[in-house]
Design an enzyme around this catalytic site. Structure first.
Site, PDB file in Angstrom:
ATOM      1  N   CYS A   8      -8.523 -49.740  38.074  1.00  0.00           N
ATOM      2  CA  CYS A   8      -8.915 -49.033  39.286  1.00  0.00           C
ATOM      3  C   CYS A   8      -9.739 -49.943  40.188  1.00  0.00           C
ATOM      4  O   CYS A   8     -10.674 -50.613  39.726  1.00  0.00           O
ATOM      5  CB  CYS A   8      -9.708 -47.781  38.920  1.00  0.00           C
ATOM      6  SG  CYS A   8     -10.269 -46.825  40.335  1.00  0.00           S
ATOM      7  N   CYS A  26     -16.977 -46.066  42.026  1.00  0.00           N
ATOM      8  CA  CYS A  26     -17.009 -44.753  41.376  1.00  0.00           C
ATOM      9  C   CYS A  26     -17.782 -44.831  40.068  1.00  0.00           C
ATOM     10  O   CYS A  26     -17.641 -45.793  39.308  1.00  0.00           O
ATOM     11  CB  CYS A  26     -15.564 -44.297  41.130  1.00  0.00           C
ATOM     12  SG  CYS A  26     -15.398 -42.892  40.014  1.00  0.00           S
ATOM     13  N   CYS A  36     -15.938 -44.025  35.388  1.00  0.00           N
ATOM     14  CA  CYS A  36     -15.481 -44.838  34.252  1.00  0.00           C
ATOM     15  C   CYS A  36     -16.499 -45.936  33.946  1.00  0.00           C
ATOM     16  O   CYS A  36     -16.910 -46.676  34.843  1.00  0.00           O
ATOM     17  CB  CYS A  36     -14.121 -45.455  34.547  1.00  0.00           C
ATOM     18  SG  CYS A  36     -12.762 -44.257  34.592  1.00  0.00           S
ATOM     19  N   CYS A  62      -6.453 -41.912  41.205  1.00  0.00           N
ATOM     20  CA  CYS A  62      -7.313 -41.951  40.009  1.00  0.00           C
ATOM     21  C   CYS A  62      -6.422 -42.187  38.792  1.00  0.00           C
ATOM     22  O   CYS A  62      -5.657 -41.299  38.402  1.00  0.00           O
ATOM     23  CB  CYS A  62      -8.089 -40.654  39.862  1.00  0.00           C
ATOM     24  SG  CYS A  62      -9.134 -40.623  38.377  1.00  0.00           S
ATOM     25  N   GLN A  94     -10.394 -27.709  27.623  1.00  0.00           N
ATOM     26  CA  GLN A  94     -10.551 -29.104  27.237  1.00  0.00           C
ATOM     27  C   GLN A  94      -9.889 -30.012  28.261  1.00  0.00           C
ATOM     28  O   GLN A  94      -8.753 -29.792  28.679  1.00  0.00           O
ATOM     29  CB  GLN A  94      -9.946 -29.339  25.852  1.00  0.00           C
ATOM     30  CG  GLN A  94     -10.741 -28.733  24.719  1.00  0.00           C
ATOM     31  CD  GLN A  94     -12.077 -29.417  24.508  1.00  0.00           C
ATOM     32  OE1 GLN A  94     -12.282 -30.556  24.914  1.00  0.00           O
ATOM     33  NE2 GLN A  94     -13.002 -28.713  23.864  1.00  0.00           N
ATOM     34  N   TYR A 110     -20.148 -20.262  21.567  1.00  0.00           N
ATOM     35  CA  TYR A 110     -19.716 -20.962  22.774  1.00  0.00           C
ATOM     36  C   TYR A 110     -18.185 -21.011  22.762  1.00  0.00           C
ATOM     37  O   TYR A 110     -17.571 -22.066  22.856  1.00  0.00           O
ATOM     38  CB  TYR A 110     -20.301 -22.369  22.842  1.00  0.00           C
ATOM     39  CG  TYR A 110     -21.781 -22.451  22.522  1.00  0.00           C
ATOM     40  CD1 TYR A 110     -22.749 -22.283  23.501  1.00  0.00           C
ATOM     41  CD2 TYR A 110     -22.212 -22.698  21.216  1.00  0.00           C
ATOM     42  CE1 TYR A 110     -24.103 -22.365  23.211  1.00  0.00           C
ATOM     43  CE2 TYR A 110     -23.568 -22.780  20.908  1.00  0.00           C
ATOM     44  CZ  TYR A 110     -24.505 -22.601  21.909  1.00  0.00           C
ATOM     45  OH  TYR A 110     -25.844 -22.676  21.610  1.00  0.00           O
ATOM     46  N   ASP A 167     -19.655 -24.999  19.251  1.00  0.00           N
ATOM     47  CA  ASP A 167     -19.109 -25.915  20.261  1.00  0.00           C
ATOM     48  C   ASP A 167     -19.882 -25.776  21.571  1.00  0.00           C
ATOM     49  O   ASP A 167     -19.356 -25.307  22.579  1.00  0.00           O
ATOM     50  CB  ASP A 167     -17.621 -25.607  20.476  1.00  0.00           C
ATOM     51  CG  ASP A 167     -16.938 -26.632  21.369  1.00  0.00           C
ATOM     52  OD1 ASP A 167     -17.547 -27.680  21.653  1.00  0.00           O
ATOM     53  OD2 ASP A 167     -15.789 -26.380  21.790  1.00  0.00           O
ATOM     54  N   CYS A 199     -19.939 -33.081  22.403  1.00  0.00           N
ATOM     55  CA  CYS A 199     -19.560 -34.204  23.264  1.00  0.00           C
ATOM     56  C   CYS A 199     -20.760 -35.080  23.608  1.00  0.00           C
ATOM     57  O   CYS A 199     -20.662 -35.949  24.477  1.00  0.00           O
ATOM     58  CB  CYS A 199     -18.894 -33.697  24.545  1.00  0.00           C
ATOM     59  SG  CYS A 199     -19.953 -32.623  25.541  1.00  0.00           S
TER      60      CYS A 199
END
Length: 409
Positions: A68, A76, A79, A155, A242, A271, A339, A366
């Site tokens: 990118c 950006c 990433c 993107c 997800q 959750y 979760d 996460c």
């Protein structure tokens, strides 16, 4: 302020640890371990600096050219790792998880980060993309730790379905945010727009997509249907699903298998989102069992009730996950699926769960730091970490998904 710095190990936040010439800690983005780079300071705190590597003086052998054009310094902020290959990215993520477990939970655990699928090449995986709008009405993304918008034309981590909506090529004056949900297993792509206080004078043309503006459906449908393991899941604008195209299938299989739910069990799905795990757990516990889902997000629990309406042994509650709610609705559970969002569950919730007569907890997270914090509470209350899996649900970024099994020892 610019300086040369030799870069070391990865750090949380997408950077790498170094020392300035006056020996202050600095976290350098767009660098790799072992490299000598010229860095420019982007943020100064009392105990550390943040910086971008604007010139690589001695490159590491793992360095590659980002795909990118805006993935470098000043571009950006989405990433973190496009300048190295997937195998190296996964080593960095494993090191970050191991460090958080050691530092916060006091656990020495070797970690291997797995691809979501064997065919995952790290591109075109992101099914939900949130664009912001710059002062010229162009769609783009925020710079790292900034409200400034960088306009983009493409993107590479977005799915083909997201890119087909053509958000980057349209004019968005009068709009603040545009979120696109484009899943390869969905029946339609959904565009959800938020306008500014001034409003818009012209609305871009779309073909074959659902469009929602400020919560109102202007081009039906206002929701999508996504197929996961042969079952349909409805997701409305603002609902959660997800983000990796293969994550729902992989996680629903893995988490429910690790839960080991049996006929007659009571499973607390905390959750629970749109009911992804609850729907798969339902036949496992059978007519004599029960799945209790707790979710505070109004859009998500509405979707969950729609998705599980044919499952008589699934009971869903719109509520935050708190000790009071757990004691009221989940005290009879013997298996828990946990979760939470990136903030984690917190000490009070974990202590409450530790007091239940549980056979097993499957924890999905996460965020390695909040996972380690919550894990320590359970370990201190006599639980043992039986297994830990790390999935690369967010290629090109520092983020990773953890799935852990805990049992009373």
């Amino acid at each position: 302020m610019e300086f040369e710095v030799r870069v070391g190990k990865p750090a949380a936040g997408g950077g790498f640890v170094g020392r300035t010439p006056d020996n202050r800690v600095v976290f350098v983005r767009h660098a790799l371990p072992g490299e000598l780079v010229r860095a420019v300071v982007t943020e100064e705190q009392r105990s550390f600096l943040r910086a971008d590597a604007i010139e690589v003086l001695e490159p590491a052998p793992e360095r590659i050219t980002p795909r990118c054009a805006v993935a470098g310094p000043g571009g950006c902020g989405g990433c973190d790792y496009q300048h190295t290959d997937l195998a190296t990215q996964r080593l960095f993520k494993a090191q970050l998880v191991e460090e958080q477990l050691r530092r916060i939970a006091g656990v020495e655990q070797a970690v291997t980060v797995e691809p979501v699928t064997k065919l995952d090449d790290g591109w075109a995986w992101r099914t939900r993309v949130q664009f912001s709008v710059d002062p010229e009405g162009r769609a783009g993304f925020h710079r790292h730790r900034s409200h400034e918008v960088v306009a983009v034309s493409h993107c590479p981590i977005a799915t083909t379905e997201v890119e087909a909506a053509g958000i980057e090529s349209k004019h968005w004056s009068g709009f603040e945010e545009i979120e696109v949900l484009g899943h390869p297993d969905a029946d339609v792509t959904l565009v959800d727009c938020q306008t500014t206080e001034e409003g818009f004078s012209h609305f871009p043309d779309f073909a074959d997509v659902g469009v929602v503006v400020d919560g109102h459906v202007v081009e039906p449908p206002g929701r999508v249907a996504i197929a996961v393991n042969g079952r349909r899941f409805d997701v409305g604008a603002g609902g959660f699903f997800q983000v990796h195209a293969a994550a729902a299938t992989r996680l629903s299989e893995l988490v429910t298998r690790l839960a080991g739910a049996e006929e007659g069990d009571c499973v607390a799905d905390l959750y629970c989102g749109v009911g992804l795990f609850a729907a798969r757990l339902s036949p496992m516990v059978g007519k004599g069992g029960r799945v209790v889902g707790i979710e505070r997000n109004p859009a998500a629990i509405t979707d969950a009730k729609r998705n599980c309406k044919d499952l008589k042994n699934v009971v869903l509650h719109k509520a935050p996950v708190t000790p009071t709610i757990l004691k009221e609705h989940c005290s009879g559970a013997n298996v828990v699926i946990l979760d939470p969002s990136r903030e984690g569950a917190g000490k009070a919730v974990m202590e409450t769960l530790a007091g239940f007569d549980l056979r097993r907890i499957v924890s999905v997270s996460c965020d390695p730091a909040t996972f380690a914090r919550d894990l320590k509470v359970l370990l201190d209350h006599g639980f043992a970490l039986r297994s830990l899996r790390a999935l690369d649900l967010f290629p090109q970024t520092e983020h990773v998904e953890l799935v852990a099994v805990l049992e009373p020892s």
